[in-house]
Design an enzyme around this catalytic site. Structure first.
Site, PDB file in Angstrom:
ATOM      1  N   TYR A   1       0.928  -1.479  -0.302  1.00  0.00           N
ATOM      2  CA  TYR A   1      -0.068   0.022   0.189  1.00  0.00           C
ATOM      3  C   TYR A   1       0.660   0.936   0.151  1.00  0.00           C
ATOM      4  O   TYR A   1       2.376   1.462   0.396  1.00  0.00           O
ATOM      5  CB  TYR A   1      -0.972  -0.260   1.051  1.00  0.00           C
ATOM      6  CG  TYR A   1      -1.416  -0.094   2.315  1.00  0.00           C
ATOM      7  CD1 TYR A   1       0.365  -0.073   2.775  1.00  0.00           C
ATOM      8  CD2 TYR A   1      -1.758  -0.592   3.031  1.00  0.00           C
ATOM      9  CE1 TYR A   1       0.609   0.196   4.720  1.00  0.00           C
ATOM     10  CE2 TYR A   1      -1.186  -0.454   4.897  1.00  0.00           C
ATOM     11  CZ  TYR A   1      -0.385  -0.156   5.114  1.00  0.00           C
ATOM     12  OH  TYR A   1       0.313  -0.552   6.491  1.00  0.00           O
ATOM     13  N   GLU A   2       0.024   2.320   0.290  1.00  0.00           N
ATOM     14  CA  GLU A   2       0.522   3.420   0.222  1.00  0.00           C
ATOM     15  C   GLU A   2       1.934   3.331  -1.464  1.00  0.00           C
ATOM     16  O   GLU A   2       3.298   3.991  -1.323  1.00  0.00           O
ATOM     17  CB  GLU A   2       1.453   4.125   1.206  1.00  0.00           C
ATOM     18  CG  GLU A   2       1.541   5.310   1.487  1.00  0.00           C
ATOM     19  CD  GLU A   2       0.341   6.132   1.005  1.00  0.00           C
ATOM     20  OE1 GLU A   2      -0.528   5.955   1.373  1.00  0.00           O
ATOM     21  OE2 GLU A   2       0.474   7.660   0.137  1.00  0.00           O
ATOM     22  N   GLY A   3       1.541   3.628  -2.759  1.00  0.00           N
ATOM     23  CA  GLY A   3       2.536   2.867  -4.015  1.00  0.00           C
ATOM     24  C   GLY A   3       3.428   1.380  -3.725  1.00  0.00           C
ATOM     25  O   GLY A   3       3.790   1.360  -2.290  1.00  0.00           O
TER      26      GLY A   3
END
Lengths: 559, 559
Positions: free
Chosen positions: A429-431
């Site tokens: 997550y978060e890229g």
């Protein structure tokens, strides 16, 4: 699940490696001097050890779940959350104007590390709120700031981020959620969002959703997206909670880990929202906070790595198997060379991840305090490394922790496996970490390599008299130049290897700078022999180009 | 959970890389010709796809559990087991004299791979029985053979291995279980054993426990241990089940994975057992089957790697995110360089693990068929590599599979995470991978390196005209010599790195030999660029010595 806050290690890094006094000597952070931060770290460490760590197993065993549309959290989580809020930790970095402590990110990052070590599931809750505080501080109207910030900073209300939709994950621009102007300063938000961490809870107060959605005149892609704040309960101007908004938790995901953290599918059905920032400016607003969010996620990985290492070390120093191969050993499996190699790998890699993360946080603080653009560029360059290497370290160290435990590592009771399960998503997550690597070789080399070469110059200075580090630095420099001369997809093909090579070389830099005792020199010597030689192979892969990846037919991938 | 048996890949390896005709041209295996094995692989593949693969998720969601002291297995597992038994797969490698098929290990290994791909939890059951069959064939009295082997080979009865005790894991010699001579040809066995895979089930028939225990005159350590067969129900001479033996399942472990496979704590309370092999000869008997058991566990890792790769590839070729970066691409995330790099890494590493494993199996078959000692030495040398690299590959490929799935990889529903959870223990049991590495640099170099250098000579011959492979081989050869000149604990310090370096170099050897089409050459080119350069760094670590590991105080490990 015993956990000891690594305060000595934190202070060593701040004082002896990264020069924290550069921060406390600025006007902005003049209150955050050495004594002050030692006291803060000690207090946060105690909370992590005594209040949060006992919640780690219950959160796994009795997951957050949905009861008649309402999220019920794991036993003890409400009290744990209250302790975080009452300690002022939710708003520790926030502007004092709205009740924050105004601490440097450097310090709140270390607090975040300790909370993540103790109970990652619960620590995600304030992390989400912190992101929202930052977004509102930067982009909210005065009215929104006045209404929301005090409640979020005090922890009375919590915040979430609503970006992802089923068809729009890494490709945020593909989102379909709609926002329609109600003509009264509010907007009607409709759509489904997924993977919403702490999308709801039973801690009381309000749950404030930051939602990305498209106005009717929004163009396709990221440029047509706007940002809205959509509270669970609609507050009056004084912050009293009114009627329930038109939104609901559809379901919670059954996940590999983080069972204590409810991950919601959210449905917005004409829910009332307020715009944050200008129309179609949603992505720009998200970008503002993306750097710090990535720092926060890298720190999650670091926290789990530290906790998993402590757990494995404790086990190894108690477990006796076979004869010790060394004179004057402990008589435990920690004497065995391969176990010791694993423990040192865990310790060294965790120390390196921490140094990279702290350097990123300090560079951000220094930019905020001085407005010197070189610090901004440095933080921007280090951010994808921080996120990817921090979270890779979390997973890799937790996995080694399982191995050190032997058969006990596979039994959930031990807790070693939970670290690996919980931390796994941080690489996604978060890229995803692949996207971090693409950011590093793409956007972060768009300055012609200035930020990269500045870091390399610094490493080269440290490497004087350290042949292995000098060699790694030289190889990495050549590789950086080669990537700058490559087409973008060839860079992308080597991105993950390049990011890793940079992280490992940075590790040699920090450990060498910090090698001020015999034991720290010993750790650096181990790192030099076991990690630095990897840079060559990583750089070879980084420059191997993209043609190799497409030479195999797509059909033949399956064959 | 769709799975497709990789029959073409299996036949390619047998025919074009490893020269399976060397086996089918021996008298012993003359019936196992090319047509025959193709038919066998096809039949086993169908069973794996159609019968076993559908059990993968139910086994995870509805774990085996204890009900009033009796193990209840996951839904469908009984029928799945019947299909395995009725297909003759339990005794596929066993001696035809007692009802086995007498197939080469080379073929049964591929059958094992497919069963492990489809449902690792259930596949462990026949794997345990196969180990027991092998032990009884080699060490059982004629009476024991006549009574037990037909029932085990047909699958009517199942077998378990009881080695581990709480204080005796890697250090088997520390076990405390007792055996007392009853004076009537039987022994009374008492003690607690842990981690007993498939220690009980509800499939009917008998559960036969092979138990290591110490006779009253047994010396401490491994030399005082004897082996006993201890059935759940005491059979009469015709194999009719009689009264229940004095043994019970105390509890089942709650594990990270393999929820469908009951892992029991067993209590033996004066249970009736029969000795297998001579008094105090238990460890020797265990050693006989240890090589094949390690081959079997390496194959478990391979099976999961293949299944995880297929799953990730299927997902990648369906998932669309963002614009494709390549002309004529699929429009899916498989076009993105970093995703493609992950897929190729998974495919290449799985192919390499399979080749190493099959070479080990073939070497064993060739020794069994020809009694040529060089094949025995080759199998012995390759066995720890097979076990450790096979299972590391299982974990690493499954982990990449999670990453390819992005957010979906963290959601259990997808099934990607289950592969990683299930396979994790294979790096631990049957001798941890650290212990495999110690075996490689210790026992397996006790021939002065003959077996190692024979493999290296073969790699060198393949490497003619392949600069990267030649370089890796040369480095590995120097490293082998250096380890031969080192003290044992220095070898142990480098053991894991050395094993990995050997596996990666072997990979280049097999992929180069098999590069007979454009696509296979492309896979080898990718491997050459992304894997072979790692050999240098691994060899550097392998020869870094043990002093580095002990230079840091034990106290400072925690500091």
């Amino acid at each position: 699940m015993p956990y000891t806050a690594p305060t000595d290690e934190h202070l060593h890094l701040l004082r002896n490696v990264l020069g924290y006094e550069r921060i406390s000597s600025t006007e902005r952070f003049e209150d955050a001097g050495d004594d002050m931060i030692a006291a803060i770290l000690s207090e946060a460490g105690k909370m992590a050890q005594d209040v949060l760590a006992p919640l780690q197993r219950p959160g796994d065993l009795e997951p957050a779940h949905l009861e008649n549309g309402v999220v019920r959290t794991a036993p003890g989580f409400h009290d744990g959350y209250k302790a975080i809020a009452q300690g002022g930790w939710v708003g520790a970095a926030a502007d004092p104007e709205h009740g924050g402590m105004g601490l440097p990110l450097t310090i709140t990052t270390l607090v975040g590390e300790m909370m993540a070590s103790a109970c990652l599931s619960l620590s995600l809750n304030p992390l989400m709120t912190q992101g929202q505080i930052e977004a509102l501080e930067a982009h909210g109207s005065d009215a929104i700031k006045a209404l929301y910030l005090p409640k979020l900073i005090s922890g009375e209300w919590t915040g979430t981020m609503n970006l992802t939709e089923p068809q729009a994950g890494s490709d945020v621009g593909a989102l379909r959620s709609k926002a329609v102007d109600n003509g009264d300063g509010t907007f009607a938000i409709s759509g489904q969002k997924i993977y919403i961490s702490w999308g709801d809870h039973d801690f009381g107060g309000n749950v404030c959703h930051l939602v990305l959605a498209r106005l009717p005149d929004g163009v396709p892609g990221t440029k047509g997206i706007s940002l809205f704040i959509v509270p669970k309960f609609i507050p009056d101007a004084d912050g009293n909670l009114g009627e329930a908004n038109s939104l609901r938790v559809v379901s919670l995901e059954h996940k590999l880990g983080l069972h204590g953290s409810p991950t919601a599918v959210m449905e917005f059905d004409g829910a009332t929202g307020w715009m944050v920032g200008p129309p179609h400016g949603g992505m720009a607003a998200m970008f503002t906070m993306m750097n710090n969010a990535r720092l926060g996620v890298g720190t999650e990985g670091l926290g789990v790595a530290e906790a998993a290492y402590q757990k494995a070390l404790e086990f190894a120093l108690e477990r006796k198997q076979g004869k010790t191969p060394v004179d004057g050993g402990t008589g435990t499996i920690a004497d065995h060379a391969d176990v010791r190699r694993m423990l040192l790998t865990m310790k060294a890699q965790t120390a390196v991840a921490r140094a990279i993360i702290l350097d990123t946080a300090m560079s951000t603080d220094l930019f905020n305090a001085t407005q010197d653009a070189s610090f901004k560029a440095r933080a921007a360059f280090l951010t994808p490394i921080t996120k990817a290497f921090g979270t890779d370290t979390g997973s890799e160290v937790a996995d080694l922790g399982i191995q050190v435990h032997g058969g006990m590592g596979f039994v959930e009771e031990t807790g070693a496996a939970q670290f690996a399960r919980d931390v796994r998503v941080t690489r996604i997550y978060e890229g995803t970490n692949g996207i971090q690597a693409m950011d590093l070789v793409g956007r972060k080399l768009m300055d012609g390599g200035d930020a990269a070469f500045a870091m390399l110059d610094e490493i080269a200075a440290t490497a004087k008299g350290n042949e292995a580090l000098a060699k790694a630095e030289a190889t990495l420099r050549e590789t950086t130049k080669a990537l700058l001369d490559s087409e973008m997809n060839a860079r992308f093909a080597g991105a993950t290897s390049f990011l890793r090579a940079f992280a490992i070389t940075l590790g040699g830099h920090y450990l060498t700078r910090g090698a001020d005792t015999e034991n720290r020199r010993a750790l650096n010597a181990f790192y030099t022999a076991h990690f630095l030689p990897q840079v060559d192979a990583l750089c070879a892969a980084a420059t191997a180009g993209d043609a190799l990846l497409y030479a195999l037919d797509t059909d033949a991938l399956a064959g």
